[in-house]
Design a protein around this motif. Structure first.
Motif, PDB file in Angstrom:
ATOM      1  N   GLU A 132       0.819  -1.215   0.000  1.00  0.00           N
ATOM      2  CA  GLU A 132       0.000   0.000   0.000  1.00  0.00           C
ATOM      3  C   GLU A 132       0.851   1.262   0.000  1.00  0.00           C
ATOM      4  O   GLU A 132       0.364   2.368  -0.263  1.00  0.00           O
ATOM      5  CB  GLU A 132      -0.945  -0.003   1.197  1.00  0.00           C
ATOM      6  N   LEU A 133       2.133   1.124   0.298  1.00  0.00           N
ATOM      7  CA  LEU A 133       3.029   2.275   0.312  1.00  0.00           C
ATOM      8  C   LEU A 133       3.471   2.687  -1.091  1.00  0.00           C
ATOM      9  O   LEU A 133       4.013   3.777  -1.278  1.00  0.00           O
ATOM     10  CB  LEU A 133       4.269   1.966   1.156  1.00  0.00           C
ATOM     11  N   ALA A 134       3.249   1.833  -2.067  1.00  0.00           N
ATOM     12  CA  ALA A 134       3.650   2.155  -3.434  1.00  0.00           C
ATOM     13  C   ALA A 134       2.831   3.333  -3.948  1.00  0.00           C
ATOM     14  O   ALA A 134       1.612   3.261  -4.055  1.00  0.00           O
ATOM     15  CB  ALA A 134       3.454   0.941  -4.334  1.00  0.00           C
ATOM     16  N   VAL A 173      11.672  13.835  -0.035  1.00  0.00           N
ATOM     17  CA  VAL A 173      10.788  13.583  -1.165  1.00  0.00           C
ATOM     18  C   VAL A 173      10.191  14.896  -1.656  1.00  0.00           C
ATOM     19  O   VAL A 173       9.736  15.717  -0.850  1.00  0.00           O
ATOM     20  CB  VAL A 173       9.646  12.621  -0.758  1.00  0.00           C
ATOM     21  N   LYS A 174      10.198  15.096  -2.959  1.00  0.00           N
ATOM     22  CA  LYS A 174       9.503  16.213  -3.568  1.00  0.00           C
ATOM     23  C   LYS A 174       8.171  15.714  -4.122  1.00  0.00           C
ATOM     24  O   LYS A 174       8.100  14.649  -4.717  1.00  0.00           O
ATOM     25  CB  LYS A 174      10.342  16.824  -4.695  1.00  0.00           C
ATOM     26  N   GLY A 175       7.122  16.513  -3.892  1.00  0.00           N
ATOM     27  CA  GLY A 175       5.803  16.098  -4.324  1.00  0.00           C
ATOM     28  C   GLY A 175       5.009  15.505  -3.172  1.00  0.00           C
ATOM     29  O   GLY A 175       5.398  15.611  -2.010  1.00  0.00           O
ATOM     30  N   ASN A 176       3.899  14.854  -3.490  1.00  0.00           N
ATOM     31  CA  ASN A 176       3.004  14.356  -2.454  1.00  0.00           C
ATOM     32  C   ASN A 176       2.788  12.844  -2.513  1.00  0.00           C
ATOM     33  O   ASN A 176       1.823  12.325  -1.938  1.00  0.00           O
ATOM     34  CB  ASN A 176       1.642  15.061  -2.534  1.00  0.00           C
ATOM     35  N   LYS A 177       3.696  12.129  -3.184  1.00  0.00           N
ATOM     36  CA  LYS A 177       3.579  10.676  -3.250  1.00  0.00           C
ATOM     37  C   LYS A 177       4.934  10.021  -2.990  1.00  0.00           C
ATOM     38  O   LYS A 177       5.980  10.597  -3.295  1.00  0.00           O
ATOM     39  CB  LYS A 177       3.034  10.245  -4.612  1.00  0.00           C
ATOM     40  N   ILE A 178       4.882   8.812  -2.409  1.00  0.00           N
ATOM     41  CA  ILE A 178       6.107   8.044  -2.207  1.00  0.00           C
ATOM     42  C   ILE A 178       6.559   7.514  -3.568  1.00  0.00           C
ATOM     43  O   ILE A 178       5.837   6.728  -4.194  1.00  0.00           O
ATOM     44  CB  ILE A 178       5.875   6.878  -1.229  1.00  0.00           C
ATOM     45  N   TYR A 183      10.078   3.499  -2.481  1.00  0.00           N
ATOM     46  CA  TYR A 183       9.260   2.330  -2.135  1.00  0.00           C
ATOM     47  C   TYR A 183      10.089   1.054  -2.240  1.00  0.00           C
ATOM     48  O   TYR A 183      10.026   0.184  -1.359  1.00  0.00           O
ATOM     49  CB  TYR A 183       8.048   2.249  -3.065  1.00  0.00           C
ATOM     50  N   GLN A 184      10.889   0.937  -3.275  1.00  0.00           N
ATOM     51  CA  GLN A 184      11.741  -0.240  -3.433  1.00  0.00           C
ATOM     52  C   GLN A 184      12.770  -0.333  -2.317  1.00  0.00           C
ATOM     53  O   GLN A 184      13.088  -1.440  -1.842  1.00  0.00           O
ATOM     54  CB  GLN A 184      12.441  -0.216  -4.806  1.00  0.00           C
ATOM     55  N   ALA A 185      13.290   0.818  -1.878  1.00  0.00           N
ATOM     56  CA  ALA A 185      14.251   0.821  -0.766  1.00  0.00           C
ATOM     57  C   ALA A 185      13.587   0.368   0.534  1.00  0.00           C
ATOM     58  O   ALA A 185      14.213  -0.282   1.371  1.00  0.00           O
ATOM     59  CB  ALA A 185      14.838   2.221  -0.603  1.00  0.00           C
ATOM     60  N   ILE A 186      12.307   0.718   0.706  1.00  0.00           N
ATOM     61  CA  ILE A 186      11.578   0.312   1.914  1.00  0.00           C
ATOM     62  C   ILE A 186      11.374  -1.196   1.937  1.00  0.00           C
ATOM     63  O   ILE A 186      11.686  -1.878   2.925  1.00  0.00           O
ATOM     64  CB  ILE A 186      10.222   1.034   2.000  1.00  0.00           C
ATOM     65  N   ILE A 187      10.853  -1.753   0.854  1.00  0.00           N
ATOM     66  CA  ILE A 187      10.532  -3.181   0.855  1.00  0.00           C
ATOM     67  C   ILE A 187      11.798  -4.049   0.815  1.00  0.00           C
ATOM     68  O   ILE A 187      11.757  -5.223   1.194  1.00  0.00           O
ATOM     69  CB  ILE A 187       9.599  -3.547  -0.313  1.00  0.00           C
ATOM     70  N   ALA A 188      12.929  -3.474   0.367  1.00  0.00           N
ATOM     71  CA  ALA A 188      14.187  -4.231   0.337  1.00  0.00           C
ATOM     72  C   ALA A 188      14.813  -4.329   1.719  1.00  0.00           C
ATOM     73  O   ALA A 188      15.707  -5.167   1.940  1.00  0.00           O
ATOM     74  CB  ALA A 188      15.160  -3.589  -0.638  1.00  0.00           C
TER      75      ALA A 188
END
Length: 225
Positions: A132-134, A173-178, A183-188
């Motif tokens: 859901e973080l994607a 992060v720039k903008g309003n979305k991950i 996201y790949q760094a988080i799940i890794a």
């Protein structure tokens, strides 16, 4: 944001000989600010004025601002009440002064949300599956705010920690979305139990400053492999 203040001048019957009459409680006007007649402290609360048959009028009051385009706003700074006086020149040259009273409220707390999930005070933890973080969208909500507004998150900080709260990594992060790479760094990172989103920047149609910056803490739910 448009907040309309409507003043309707009804037929006036006056027997007194004075050319200036002060009406303490407005009984010649209909006001359409909002249902509770509330203005917020520290920001311009726009309103428009219309007098029937275009009678000449003046607007006065502490914190009342007339913009270069002729529109009005009231920006209260102190107290629990704000007053606006409408001075109307009638067709028989009688001057009528009407007083309008508004309740003043503090700006509400802001909540930082991830895919519309979050906490009012930032002290709780929300659980969220990794998937859901994607491209999860970060938004801001003003709690119990009665007026229309737009707030767009333009950037934020995201950091990772393990189950013990030890810092693992941080991202700007720039903008309003991950974004996908974060996201790949988080799940890794299998040790990344908590994701904290805070220190956001924003754009708004309000002249708004948020004194206490909210945050959102996410407990990552690992999917079974």
């Amino acid at each position: 944001m448009k907040i309309r203040l409507l003043l309707l001048l009804f037929p006036l019957f006056i027997q007194a000989q004075n050319d200036s009459i002060k009406i303490e409680k407005p009984n010649l006007s209909l006001i359409g600010l909002n249902k509770l007649n509330i203005v917020y402290k520290g920001i311009p609360n726009p309103f428009s004025v219309n007098v029937k048959e275009t009678k000449p009028f003046k607007i006065k009051g502490e914190g009342v601002i007339q913009n270069t385009d002729g529109s009005y706003a009231i920006q209260p700074k102190f107290g629990k009440e704000a007053k606006v006086w409408v001075e109307i020149q009638t067709s028989d040259s009688t001057k009528v002064i009407e007083e309008h009273l508004f309740r003043v409220k503090e700006l509400p707390y802001a909540a930082l949300l991830v895919n519309q999930k979050g906490c009012i005070n930032g002290d709780c933890i929300i659980e969220m599956p990794s998937k859901e973080l994607a491209k999860a969208e970060i938004t801001v909500k003003l709690i119990d705010f009665l007026l229309d507004y737009k707030i767009t998150v333009t950037g934020f900080r995201l950091h990772l920690s393990n189950a013990n709260g030890d810092f693992l990594d941080s991202f700007e992060v720039k903008g309003n979305k991950i974004p996908e790479d974060i996201y790949q760094a988080i799940i890794a990172n299998d040790n990344a139990t908590f994701i904290v989103i805070h220190k956001f920047t924003f754009a708004s149609d309000l002249s708004l400053s948020i004194v206490k910056t909210p945050m959102v803490k996410i407990k990552r739910i690992l999917e079974k492999k």
